[in-house]
Scaffold this active site. Structure first.
Site, PDB file in Angstrom:
ATOM      1  N   ASP A  84       0.839  -1.194   0.000  1.00  0.00           N
ATOM      2  CA  ASP A  84       0.000   0.000   0.000  1.00  0.00           C
ATOM      3  C   ASP A  84       0.879   1.250   0.000  1.00  0.00           C
ATOM      4  O   ASP A  84       2.053   1.201   0.391  1.00  0.00           O
ATOM      5  CB  ASP A  84      -0.888  -0.016   1.262  1.00  0.00           C
ATOM      6  CG  ASP A  84      -2.133   0.839   1.110  1.00  0.00           C
ATOM      7  OD1 ASP A  84      -2.248   1.587   0.113  1.00  0.00           O
ATOM      8  OD2 ASP A  84      -2.998   0.761   2.002  1.00  0.00           O
ATOM      9  N   ASP A  87       0.741   8.422   3.115  1.00  0.00           N
ATOM     10  CA  ASP A  87       0.803   9.866   2.869  1.00  0.00           C
ATOM     11  C   ASP A  87       2.012  10.520   3.515  1.00  0.00           C
ATOM     12  O   ASP A  87       2.550  11.494   2.995  1.00  0.00           O
ATOM     13  CB  ASP A  87      -0.479  10.534   3.388  1.00  0.00           C
ATOM     14  CG  ASP A  87      -1.686  10.046   2.619  1.00  0.00           C
ATOM     15  OD1 ASP A  87      -1.719  10.270   1.402  1.00  0.00           O
ATOM     16  OD2 ASP A  87      -2.561   9.407   3.222  1.00  0.00           O
ATOM     17  N   GLY A 100      -6.538   9.124   0.390  1.00  0.00           N
ATOM     18  CA  GLY A 100      -7.507   8.714  -0.635  1.00  0.00           C
ATOM     19  C   GLY A 100      -8.847   8.296  -0.030  1.00  0.00           C
ATOM     20  O   GLY A 100      -9.743   7.844  -0.748  1.00  0.00           O
ATOM     21  N   GLU A 106      -8.150  -0.098   4.560  1.00  0.00           N
ATOM     22  CA  GLU A 106      -6.689  -0.277   4.533  1.00  0.00           C
ATOM     23  C   GLU A 106      -6.188  -0.781   5.885  1.00  0.00           C
ATOM     24  O   GLU A 106      -5.327  -1.660   5.957  1.00  0.00           O
ATOM     25  CB  GLU A 106      -5.998   1.039   4.175  1.00  0.00           C
ATOM     26  CG  GLU A 106      -6.205   1.431   2.711  1.00  0.00           C
ATOM     27  CD  GLU A 106      -5.644   2.793   2.372  1.00  0.00           C
ATOM     28  OE1 GLU A 106      -5.332   3.009   1.192  1.00  0.00           O
ATOM     29  OE2 GLU A 106      -5.537   3.655   3.254  1.00  0.00           O
ATOM     30  N   LYS A 124       7.398  11.671   0.739  1.00  0.00           N
ATOM     31  CA  LYS A 124       6.527  11.267   1.857  1.00  0.00           C
ATOM     32  C   LYS A 124       7.291  11.128   3.191  1.00  0.00           C
ATOM     33  O   LYS A 124       6.687  10.898   4.226  1.00  0.00           O
ATOM     34  CB  LYS A 124       5.877   9.910   1.547  1.00  0.00           C
ATOM     35  CG  LYS A 124       5.135   9.826   0.223  1.00  0.00           C
ATOM     36  CD  LYS A 124       3.816  10.503   0.281  1.00  0.00           C
ATOM     37  CE  LYS A 124       3.011  10.461  -0.983  1.00  0.00           C
ATOM     38  NZ  LYS A 124       2.483   9.173  -1.357  1.00  0.00           N
TER      39      LYS A 124
HETATM   40  C1  5RP Z   1      -5.544   6.041   0.589  1.00  0.00           C
HETATM   41  C2  5RP Z   1      -4.169   6.034   1.134  1.00  0.00           C
HETATM   42  C3  5RP Z   1      -3.058   6.101   0.153  1.00  0.00           C
HETATM   43  O1  5RP Z   1      -2.272   4.976   0.287  1.00  0.00           O
HETATM   44  C4  5RP Z   1      -2.268   7.339   0.417  1.00  0.00           C
HETATM   45  O2  5RP Z   1      -3.153   8.426   0.348  1.00  0.00           O
HETATM   46  C5  5RP Z   1      -1.133   7.508  -0.581  1.00  0.00           C
HETATM   47  O3  5RP Z   1      -1.680   7.799  -1.835  1.00  0.00           O
HETATM   48  P1  5RP Z   1      -0.788   8.175  -3.079  1.00  0.00           P
HETATM   49  O4  5RP Z   1      -0.003   6.973  -3.427  1.00  0.00           O
HETATM   50  O5  5RP Z   1      -1.786   8.578  -4.137  1.00  0.00           O
HETATM   51  O6  5RP Z   1       0.092   9.337  -2.673  1.00  0.00           O
HETATM   52  O7  5RP Z   1      -3.934   5.968   2.308  1.00  0.00           O
HETATM   53  O8  5RP Z   1      -6.492   6.084   1.599  1.00  0.00           O
END
Ligand code: 5RP
Length: 230
Positions: A84, A87, A100, A106, A124
């Site tokens: 996964d 952020d 997201g 998750e 990040k």
């Molecule tokens: C969704 C999440 C995503 O994993 C997180 O927002 C990272 O997203 P991205 O890869 O688009 O930066 O937690 O709920």
């Protein structure tokens, strides 16, 4: 190398840890999208027997389009490996997720996974969590009360909205209140406080969940191992 290229690289790298006959948790977000594409490619080309467990409607749609066989979390005993995005991640492997809006599923899928890999581009990485607004998923009934509670605590809450200004609704039919904290002095204490609040379904603090982090940097890929039992 652009941020998108770094996301793609880490997505592809993470799929190298997938082995035949695994049950794989499929994350949500733009970085996870690259990983799912790569997984779809490997399943097809290597004829792998993989079951995916998705973390959002968006991910289910993508995985189905790629022909990845899916089960929901209650249909499997456990998940072998979940990959996964995240952020924000601090040096001690604590993360904020939910940008997201998929934090609830998750966290559930990650909780029943033997291994969790996070895939990130270097933007990040942070010293301390909090610059990224912390998502808190709340049931709709009483949500304004929680909003007022957060406001009184000076947590700088904002209801997440869609482009047309309506409140964002999660896959489970809840609202998200984002806390614009800037710095989270003690994520464990804040997590415990949020866990206790009536009406809070889940929050985006993922504090002791990740085993491996794959980071895309301008100087190449870095993989960090987190020993959760240490
Ligand atoms: C969704 C999440 C995503 O994993 C997180 O927002 C990272 O997203 P991205 O890869 O688009 O930066 O937690 O709920």
């Amino acid at each position: 190398m652009t941020q998108e290229e770094l996301k793609k690289q880490v997505g592809i790298e993470a799929v190298k840890y997938v082995k035949n006959e695994m049950i794989v948790g499929l994350g949500t977000g733009s970085t996870a999208t690259y990983m799912i594409n790569e997984l779809g490619r490997r399943i097809k080309e290597e004829n792998l027997k993989i079951i995916g467990v998705t973390t959002s409607k968006a991910t289910s749609k993508q995985a189905q389009a790629l022909g990845i066989p899916l089960k929901v979390i209650d249909e499997v005993e456990y998940v072998d490996l979940t990959i996964d995005g995240v952020d924000e991640i601090s040096e001690n492997f604590r993360g904020i997720k939910g940008g997201g809006g998929a934090l609830l599923f998750e966290k559930i899928v990650a909780s029943y996974s033997k291994q969790n890999i996070w895939i990130v581009d270097e933007s990040k990485l942070v010293k301390q969590l909090g610059a990224f607004p912390l998502p808190v998923e709340v049931v709709r009934y009483g949500a304004e009360q929680l909003y007022r509670f957060f406001k009184n605590k000076r947590y700088h809450p904002r209801f997440r909205t869609t482009n047309d200004g309506k409140k964002f609704i999660t896959d489970s039919g809840n609202y998200i209140i984002d806390l614009h904290l800037e710095i989270i002095a003690d994520p464990i204490i804040l997590g415990k406080e949020l866990d206790k609040l009536v009406g809070v379904v889940e929050h985006g603090l993922f504090l002791s969940m990740v085993n491996k982090v794959i980071i895309g940097t301008k100087n190449g890929l870095k993989t960090l191992q987190n020993d959760l039992n240490a």
